[in-house]
Design an enzyme around this catalytic site. Sequence first.
Site, short mmCIF file in Angstrom:
data_model
loop_
_atom_site.label_atom_id
_atom_site.label_comp_id
_atom_site.label_asym_id
_atom_site.label_seq_id
_atom_site.Cartn_x
_atom_site.Cartn_y
_atom_site.Cartn_z
CE1 TYR A 49 -4.34 0.85 -0.14
CE2 TYR A 49 -4.37 -1.44 0.60
CZ TYR A 49 -5.01 -0.35 0.02
OH TYR A 49 -6.31 -0.45 -0.38
CD GLU A 51 -4.69 5.16 1.15
OE1 GLU A 51 -4.51 5.75 2.23
OE2 GLU A 51 -5.68 4.47 0.91
CG ASP A 204 -8.07 11.19 -23.72
OD1 ASP A 204 -7.13 10.41 -23.93
OD2 ASP A 204 -9.17 10.83 -23.25
CB THR A 230 -4.79 4.55 -21.78
OG1 THR A 230 -4.79 4.60 -23.20
CG2 THR A 230 -6.12 5.05 -21.25
CE LYS A 233 -7.32 2.96 -25.52
NZ LYS A 233 -7.40 3.58 -24.20
NE ARG A 239 -7.22 -2.95 -19.73
CZ ARG A 239 -7.28 -3.12 -21.05
NH1 ARG A 239 -6.56 -4.03 -21.65
NH2 ARG A 239 -8.06 -2.36 -21.77
C1 LIG Z 1 -9.55 8.70 -25.81
C2 LIG Z 1 -9.77 7.78 -24.66
N1 LIG Z 1 -9.84 8.29 -23.43
C3 LIG Z 1 -10.05 7.51 -22.35
C4 LIG Z 1 -10.20 6.15 -22.49
C5 LIG Z 1 -10.54 5.31 -21.30
O1 LIG Z 1 -9.56 4.42 -20.97
P1 LIG Z 1 -9.87 3.13 -20.04
O2 LIG Z 1 -10.58 2.16 -20.90
O3 LIG Z 1 -8.50 2.73 -19.64
O4 LIG Z 1 -10.69 3.61 -18.90
C6 LIG Z 1 -10.12 5.57 -23.76
C7 LIG Z 1 -10.28 4.10 -23.93
O5 LIG Z 1 -10.50 3.57 -24.95
C8 LIG Z 1 -9.91 6.40 -24.88
O6 LIG Z 1 -9.86 5.90 -26.10
#
Ligand SMILES: Cc1ncc(COP(=O)(O)O)c(C=O)c1O
Length: 440
Positions: A49, A51, A204, A230, A233, A239
């Site tokens: 843990y 935090e 994002d 993320t 990908k 993940r």
């Molecule tokens: C542009 C975008 N933002 C956020 C996410 C969310 O990611 P997660 O599935 O890890 O929650 C995704 C997932 O496909 C995504 O394509």
Amino acid sequence: MISQSDTSIATIIKKEKLRQTTQLQMIPSENYASAAVRDAVGSILMNKYSEGQPNKRYYQGMKYVDELELLVEQRALDLFKLNPDEWHVNVQPYSGSPANAEILMALLKPKDKIMAMYLTDGGHISHGWSFKERPLSFASKFFTIEFYHVDQKTKVFDYDEIEKQAKKAKPNILISGGTAYPRDINHKKMGKIAHSVGAYYLADVSHEAGLVAANVNASPFKYADVVMMTTHKTLRGPRGAMIFARKILIEQIDKAVFPGLQGGPHNHTIAGIGIALSEAMKPEFKIYAKQIIKNAQTLALELKKRGYEIVSGGTDKHLVLIDLRNKDISGKIPARALEMANIICNFNTVPFDSAPPLYPSGLRLGTPAITTRGMKEKEMKKIAVWIDQVITETLEFKLPSDRKERSLFVKNAMKKLEKNKIIKQVAREVKQLTSKFLIP
Ligand SMILES: Cc1ncc(COP(=O)(O)O)c(C=O)c1O
């Protein structure tokens, strides 16, 4: 060893491994993490843990986990060539959706306005989505959402239109990025639009993180206030997710991650992210990222030659979106038929799709995972032929207009397609091809 302690789970993992090995994994958000990444994620780090932030924890026994998290943060800044006097990174988010929620919680007040890409044009649900007036995600429940669209004709962003809309809507945050937008994003323009109306700019880049790291897609860092990605990908890690923020914003972001929305960080995942980051610094990764795009572009071109409408006319990235409306079929039956043929992709909405999300008009294909296996343009040409052969076999199955009849119709169509000789032949050929390309 799982094979001795839990044969049920061991058998499921074995079957899934075989599936991942013998089929073409063409979902753009999926990839194969390396053995080293998987080792880290399965390591004893999961027992701890922690935090809080490095050197500011609510737990004892933090010596090595602090060292780990600081190292991974440094690698993240190094990979994207960021100056630590200007940028900081939080590597604790459990995944992309919580990371987006954390950013919104950090920067906005309840009911503040988010301007984001419309879901069925390719946006992501964590940027806000309601269905029949019912908010379906955290963002739409607690904030006001204004969606922007792609251009009706070109299916790419018309930045002048987005600017006009932003001037009128006056959002508090402008978000770029999505799940099915095949074109590179002009972050300079998006940042300028956001800042001209006093909004934050959140890029994002979950999908294209690896492509940005390898410098083959545009980097948002010069223009954005916050960048979220993320790690599983195109970046090919475990993940998870990372939030990069300008130094002035990081305290709010850190607090939103913990104690705002999360508890103990997943230290095993953070270690896996660290390994993926160092793998992405190697020259081979740049070659890999370039090949992902070459493969997607070859696939798009070959499908176009066979009469398929490719959204936006092509791709700058790792994904290809086919609009099946000119074939008068939904994406659902082709996606299922392709699965029978060992080709795994998504049925997906396309811009200005009037079909419902469960029976949308498109197919979304991606090249990150098959490129990890070493496939190149030659294999893409073969795959395009197979995709065409399978879709052609589904053309007779037009969805009934009565929604209540659709589920049974799809079931019956699949029963017929199960016996289809061409689909069976493609399934055999795919298996032969995959046997020549190892997975990590
Ligand atoms: C542009 C975008 N933002 C956020 C996410 C969310 O990611 P997660 O599935 O890890 O929650 C995704 C997932 O496909 C995504 O394509």
